[in-house]
Design a protein around this motif. Structure first.
Motif, PDB file in Angstrom:
ATOM      1  N   PRO A   1       0.867  -1.161  -0.015  1.00 49.82           N
ATOM      2  CA  PRO A   1      -0.049  -0.059   0.147  1.00 49.82           C
ATOM      3  C   PRO A   1       0.891   0.942  -0.040  1.00 49.82           C
ATOM      4  CG  PRO A   1      -0.717  -1.614   1.557  1.00 49.82           C
ATOM      5  CD  PRO A   1       0.503  -2.234   1.043  1.00 49.82           C
ATOM      6  N   ALA A   2       2.015   1.216   0.784  1.00 47.69           N
ATOM      7  CA  ALA A   2       2.897   2.463   0.676  1.00 47.69           C
ATOM      8  C   ALA A   2       3.509   2.599  -0.586  1.00 47.69           C
ATOM      9  CB  ALA A   2       3.967   2.187   1.772  1.00 47.69           C
ATOM     10  N   ALA A   3       4.131   1.599  -1.387  1.00 51.52           N
ATOM     11  CA  ALA A   3       4.469   1.632  -2.588  1.00 51.52           C
ATOM     12  C   ALA A   3       3.415   2.147  -3.695  1.00 51.52           C
ATOM     13  CB  ALA A   3       4.935   0.332  -3.154  1.00 51.52           C
ATOM     14  N   LEU A   4       2.069   1.685  -3.428  1.00 52.42           N
ATOM     15  CA  LEU A   4       1.179   2.289  -4.548  1.00 52.42           C
ATOM     16  C   LEU A   4       0.906   3.830  -4.139  1.00 52.42           C
ATOM     17  CD1 LEU A   4      -1.152   2.166  -6.525  1.00 52.42           C
ATOM     18  CD2 LEU A   4      -2.625   1.274  -4.430  1.00 52.42           C
ATOM     19  N   ALA A   5       1.091   4.394  -2.834  1.00 50.27           N
ATOM     20  CA  ALA A   5       0.771   5.560  -2.268  1.00 50.27           C
ATOM     21  C   ALA A   5       1.987   6.567  -3.074  1.00 50.27           C
ATOM     22  CB  ALA A   5       0.532   5.443  -0.804  1.00 50.27           C
ATOM     23  N   VAL A   6       3.107   6.028  -3.019  1.00 48.30           N
ATOM     24  CA  VAL A   6       4.069   6.828  -3.733  1.00 48.30           C
ATOM     25  C   VAL A   6       3.980   6.942  -5.277  1.00 48.30           C
ATOM     26  CG1 VAL A   6       6.982   6.710  -4.241  1.00 48.30           C
ATOM     27  CG2 VAL A   6       6.119   6.055  -1.891  1.00 48.30           C
TER      28      VAL A   6
ATOM     29  N   LEU B   1       1.165   9.710  -5.333  1.00 46.07           N
ATOM     30  CA  LEU B   1       1.590  10.925  -4.703  1.00 46.07           C
ATOM     31  C   LEU B   1       2.458  11.440  -6.137  1.00 46.07           C
ATOM     32  CD1 LEU B   1       2.245  13.022  -2.772  1.00 46.07           C
ATOM     33  CD2 LEU B   1       4.359  11.593  -2.131  1.00 46.07           C
ATOM     34  N   ALA B   2       3.252  10.606  -6.955  1.00 50.42           N
ATOM     35  CA  ALA B   2       4.135  11.172  -7.736  1.00 50.42           C
ATOM     36  C   ALA B   2       3.084  11.602  -8.934  1.00 50.42           C
ATOM     37  CB  ALA B   2       4.865   9.978  -8.347  1.00 50.42           C
ATOM     38  N   LEU B   3       2.175  11.093  -9.345  1.00 49.83           N
ATOM     39  CA  LEU B   3       1.093  11.528 -10.416  1.00 49.83           C
ATOM     40  C   LEU B   3       0.521  12.562  -9.837  1.00 49.83           C
ATOM     41  CD1 LEU B   3      -0.474   7.719 -11.135  1.00 49.83           C
ATOM     42  CD2 LEU B   3       1.090   8.925 -12.621  1.00 49.83           C
ATOM     43  N   ALA B   4       0.274  12.636  -8.396  1.00 44.52           N
ATOM     44  CA  ALA B   4      -0.717  14.030  -8.412  1.00 44.52           C
ATOM     45  C   ALA B   4       0.529  15.044  -8.506  1.00 44.52           C
ATOM     46  CB  ALA B   4      -1.078  13.682  -6.765  1.00 44.52           C
ATOM     47  N   LEU B   5       1.668  15.001  -8.108  1.00 43.16           N
ATOM     48  CA  LEU B   5       2.549  16.057  -8.146  1.00 43.16           C
ATOM     49  C   LEU B   5       2.694  16.618  -9.337  1.00 43.16           C
ATOM     50  CD1 LEU B   5       4.957  15.174  -5.156  1.00 43.16           C
ATOM     51  CD2 LEU B   5       3.359  16.908  -5.060  1.00 43.16           C
ATOM     52  N   VAL B   6       2.785  15.417 -10.249  1.00 39.81           N
ATOM     53  CA  VAL B   6       3.169  15.795 -11.861  1.00 39.81           C
ATOM     54  C   VAL B   6       1.745  16.493 -12.381  1.00 39.81           C
ATOM     55  CG1 VAL B   6       3.283  14.848 -14.156  1.00 39.81           C
ATOM     56  CG2 VAL B   6       4.905  13.949 -12.133  1.00 39.81           C
ATOM     57  N   ALA B   7       0.679  15.968 -11.908  1.00 38.93           N
ATOM     58  CA  ALA B   7      -0.405  16.720 -12.610  1.00 38.93           C
ATOM     59  C   ALA B   7      -0.515  17.943 -12.240  1.00 38.93           C
ATOM     60  CB  ALA B   7      -1.774  15.992 -12.269  1.00 38.93           C
ATOM     61  N   TYR B   8      -0.299  18.311 -10.828  1.00 38.52           N
ATOM     62  CA  TYR B   8      -0.345  19.699 -10.397  1.00 38.52           C
ATOM     63  C   TYR B   8       0.690  20.890 -11.032  1.00 38.52           C
ATOM     64  CZ  TYR B   8       0.141  23.432  -7.105  1.00 38.52           C
ATOM     65  OH  TYR B   8       0.099  24.638  -6.554  1.00 38.52           O
ATOM     66  N   ALA B   9       1.789  20.121 -11.156  1.00 43.58           N
ATOM     67  CA  ALA B   9       2.910  20.732 -11.882  1.00 43.58           C
ATOM     68  C   ALA B   9       2.774  21.231 -13.047  1.00 43.58           C
ATOM     69  CB  ALA B   9       4.262  20.140 -11.968  1.00 43.58           C
TER      70      ALA B   9
ATOM     71  N   GLN C   1      -5.129  20.816 -12.520  1.00 46.59           N
ATOM     72  CA  GLN C   1      -5.656  20.645 -10.951  1.00 46.59           C
ATOM     73  C   GLN C   1      -7.163  19.981 -10.914  1.00 46.59           C
ATOM     74  OE1 GLN C   1      -5.839  24.857  -9.448  1.00 46.59           O
ATOM     75  NE2 GLN C   1      -3.553  24.741  -9.209  1.00 46.59           N
ATOM     76  N   ARG C   2      -7.934  20.086 -11.964  1.00 49.82           N
ATOM     77  CA  ARG C   2      -9.258  19.404 -12.196  1.00 49.82           C
ATOM     78  C   ARG C   2      -9.078  17.961 -11.936  1.00 49.82           C
ATOM     79  NH1 ARG C   2     -13.282  21.381 -16.544  1.00 49.82           N
ATOM     80  NH2 ARG C   2     -14.582  19.960 -15.277  1.00 49.82           N
ATOM     81  N   ALA C   3      -7.966  17.548 -12.645  1.00 55.60           N
ATOM     82  CA  ALA C   3      -7.649  15.924 -12.518  1.00 55.60           C
ATOM     83  C   ALA C   3      -7.012  15.679 -10.992  1.00 55.60           C
ATOM     84  CB  ALA C   3      -6.762  15.691 -13.707  1.00 55.60           C
ATOM     85  N   VAL C   4      -7.048  16.446 -10.337  1.00 55.87           N
ATOM     86  CA  VAL C   4      -6.314  15.953  -8.959  1.00 55.87           C
ATOM     87  C   VAL C   4      -7.105  16.529  -7.903  1.00 55.87           C
ATOM     88  CG1 VAL C   4      -4.092  15.704  -7.877  1.00 55.87           C
ATOM     89  CG2 VAL C   4      -4.020  16.042 -10.078  1.00 55.87           C
ATOM     90  N   PRO C   5      -8.275  16.004  -7.625  1.00 54.35           N
ATOM     91  CA  PRO C   5      -9.108  16.435  -6.497  1.00 54.35           C
ATOM     92  C   PRO C   5      -8.688  16.152  -5.159  1.00 54.35           C
ATOM     93  CG  PRO C   5     -10.058  14.728  -7.157  1.00 54.35           C
ATOM     94  CD  PRO C   5      -8.751  14.797  -8.113  1.00 54.35           C
TER      95      PRO C   5
ATOM     96  N   VAL D   1      -4.693  16.290   2.764  1.00 54.18           N
ATOM     97  CA  VAL D   1      -4.542  15.059   2.189  1.00 54.18           C
ATOM     98  C   VAL D   1      -3.127  14.873   1.494  1.00 54.18           C
ATOM     99  CG1 VAL D   1      -5.435  13.019   0.965  1.00 54.18           C
ATOM    100  CG2 VAL D   1      -6.952  14.630   2.325  1.00 54.18           C
ATOM    101  N   LEU D   2      -2.962  15.791   0.560  1.00 53.92           N
ATOM    102  CA  LEU D   2      -1.835  15.576  -0.018  1.00 53.92           C
ATOM    103  C   LEU D   2      -0.482  15.431   0.748  1.00 53.92           C
ATOM    104  CD1 LEU D   2      -0.221  15.664  -2.685  1.00 53.92           C
ATOM    105  CD2 LEU D   2       0.169  18.339  -2.520  1.00 53.92           C
ATOM    106  N   ALA D   3      -0.641  16.367   1.995  1.00 52.06           N
ATOM    107  CA  ALA D   3       0.555  16.482   2.742  1.00 52.06           C
ATOM    108  C   ALA D   3       0.874  15.099   3.728  1.00 52.06           C
ATOM    109  CB  ALA D   3       0.323  17.465   4.060  1.00 52.06           C
TER     110      ALA D   3
END
Length: 521
Positions: free
Chosen positions: A279-284, A287-295, A299-303, A308-310
């Motif tokens: 589960p932690a590996a999946l979380a990483v 997390l990477a996908l969320a940060l890339v999408a945000y960068a 933003q609409r794709a990463v609610p 929670v992100l923190a």
């Protein structure tokens, strides 16, 4: 309708406006009750197989409740409890059990586990309500925490307090309650000082918290300040002595360090390790996908709201921090990142699943949910495969089983009386059942001065030397080690026959023996 963030760092919509339909407390209450009940059953499973370090906490709790001392061994003040709150809570509950008996730290531990797991269940349900996702995601997140073999193999330590403290901070950050968040953050650093990583990251990525610094700081100082001032002035160091004892000991476990520790566990049991860390590996990855999408500004794709992100960011940074410290890969050291990242994974998958309702993306969002369920089921399998209740935890490295340690400890106590005994290297269970003066650097601060503090000061460069002296500013450097009258020694294989030798068995090491040797002078 519950507010959901439309961006990584945006405040939840209408955060300060009460919902027209107040959140029901029925579902959180059900999950809290279920969590407490599950914790009670799990404690029955593990209570006869607690690790040596768990008994260090129980010994400290008993001395606090019975003698009013901060000590592992009666009469020797020590500051090696990494989790002050764990010992304080266990001590208070042990004192409570004295109302009907001599005081029972083991019962106190069962009570504490039930209370903490119930609290975690309640908070996870409230987080899901706030995020607008179903309560099933709270059940999944809680299950991934409490059934993790690494967590259950370290019951007695602060392994349940850690995820509970962190999810409380996330919940209060989502609610925008700055003063309460500060109090929860203060509680978290009483669980473990290194949870400051989570405190800083969650506060920084939560607009409602970082814009109310004064209220947050006041709450934090009011809860954490009194203990750390007391520890610094009365106990002689704000940071526990374990900071000196544990740092840079990777060579103690075959050259594996915190970075490569998962490889060591994988070599021992691959699929159990996958179930524990999966589960932690999946979380990483999430997390990477969320940060890339945000960068990229998607933003609409990463609610994913900031708190929670923190949760994911701080879990990953915690792992990095321990790699930098080059610490030993003890299995309980992985609990903080493994559990918090697992909760992050469950919440993020829940957000994606809910956002994909009625769209063609529902199947894609369901794939990680199925994976989490499979990993959780795998964890349960490895919890029960060896039979119930446990004779030994799934992840175990002590020289003897808890039952054999109890037998040896009681026998040693009957033989030595009040005479000091040098520990063989694992002191917790032996000292608990011996109830004698058993000494090593965890119980005898004179040894900390002689073997750790003075050499470290001599070798340290600035500013490390100044910081170390500051931490021990009120410490009495004149403390001398206790002079033991006996030496309790461990050896592999069967020992010599006699009244001062005892054969033991460990699921990790096989047959061994302890021998009590009188020392001259």
């Amino acid at each position: 309708m519950c507010a959901v963030s439309t961006g990584l760092l945006n405040e939840p919509i209408d955060r300060l406006t009460p919902s027209p339909r107040p959140h029901s407390i029925r579902k959180p209450a059900i999950l809290a009750a279920a969590g407490a009940a599950v914790a009670a059953v799990l404690f029955w499973i593990v209570s006869g197989s607690l690790t040596d370090d768990a008994y260090i906490s129980l010994s400290a709790a008993r001395n606090l409740a019975v003698h009013g001392e901060w000590a592992i061994v009666h009469g020797l003040t020590a500051n090696t409890s990494t989790s002050p709150l764990n010992v304080l809570a266990l001590g208070a509950l042990t004192f409570l059990t004295r109302l009907w008996g001599p005081g029972d730290p083991l019962l106190a531990l069962g009570m504490l586990n039930a209370a903490v797991t119930g609290l975690m269940g309640w908070v996870l349900a409230r987080i899901c309500q706030r995020l607008g996702i179903g309560p099933g995601w709270a059940w999944l997140a809680g299950a991934l925490v409490v059934f993790n073999p690494f967590v259950l193999s370290a019951v007695g330590l602060e392994v349940l307090l850690i995820p509970a403290a962190v999810v409380v901070m996330v919940w209060l950050a989502l609610e925008g309650k700055a003063a309460w968040f500060g109090a929860a953050a203060g509680t978290a650093v009483l669980v473990r000082l290194d949870l400051l990583v989570f405190v800083v990251v969650i506060a920084a990525l939560s607009p409602a918290i970082r814009t109310q610094v004064r209220r947050t700081t006041a709450g934090f100082a009011a809860v954490a300040g009194p203990w750390y001032v007391f520890s610094w002035v009365v106990l002689g160091s704000a940071l526990p002595d374990t900071f000196l004892i544990k740092q840079g000991q990777a060579s103690d476990v075959g050259g594996f360090n915190y970075l490569t520790g998962p490889v060591m566990y994988f070599e021992s049991n691959p699929w159990r390790t996958v179930a524990s860390f999966g589960p932690a590996a999946l979380a990483v990855l999430l997390l990477a996908l969320a940060l890339v999408a945000y960068a990229r500004g998607r933003q609409r794709a990463v609610p994913v709201p900031g708190p929670v992100l923190a949760l994911g960011v701080s879990g990953a940074l915690y792992y990095v921090a321990y790699v930098v410290l080059d610490t030993v890969p003890y299995h309980w050291y992985y609990v903080a990142p493994a559990t918090t990242l697992a909760v992050f994974a469950a919440l993020v998958v829940g957000l994606y699943w809910t956002a994909a309702r009625g769209t063609s993306d529902r199947g894609v969002a369901g794939a990680p949910a199925v994976l989490l369920l499979m990993l959780g089921a795998g964890a349960v399998y490895y919890d029960v495969e060896g039979g119930l209740p446990w004779d030994a935890p799934p992840i175990f490295g002590n020289w003897a089983s808890a039952h054999d340690y109890e037998r040896v400890g009681r026998a040693v106590g009957a033989l030595v009386g009040d005479a000091p005994v040098r520990s063989p290297g694992e002191i917790g269970t032996l000292a608990y059942f011996c109830e004698c003066v058993m000494v090593d650097e965890f119980s005898d601060r004179g040894l900390v001065v002689e073997d750790r503090l003075v050499p470290r000061l001599a070798d340290a460069n600035e500013p490390a030397r100044t910081l170390l002296r500051g931490n021990y500013a009120f410490f009495d450097y004149r403390l001398a080690p206790v002079n033991p009258a006996f030496d309790l020694r461990y050896g592999e294989g069967h020992g010599p026959r006699g009244p001062m030798s005892w054969d033991v068995y460990s699921a990790a090491r096989g047959v061994g023996h302890f021998t009590l040797v009188p020392l001259a002078g």
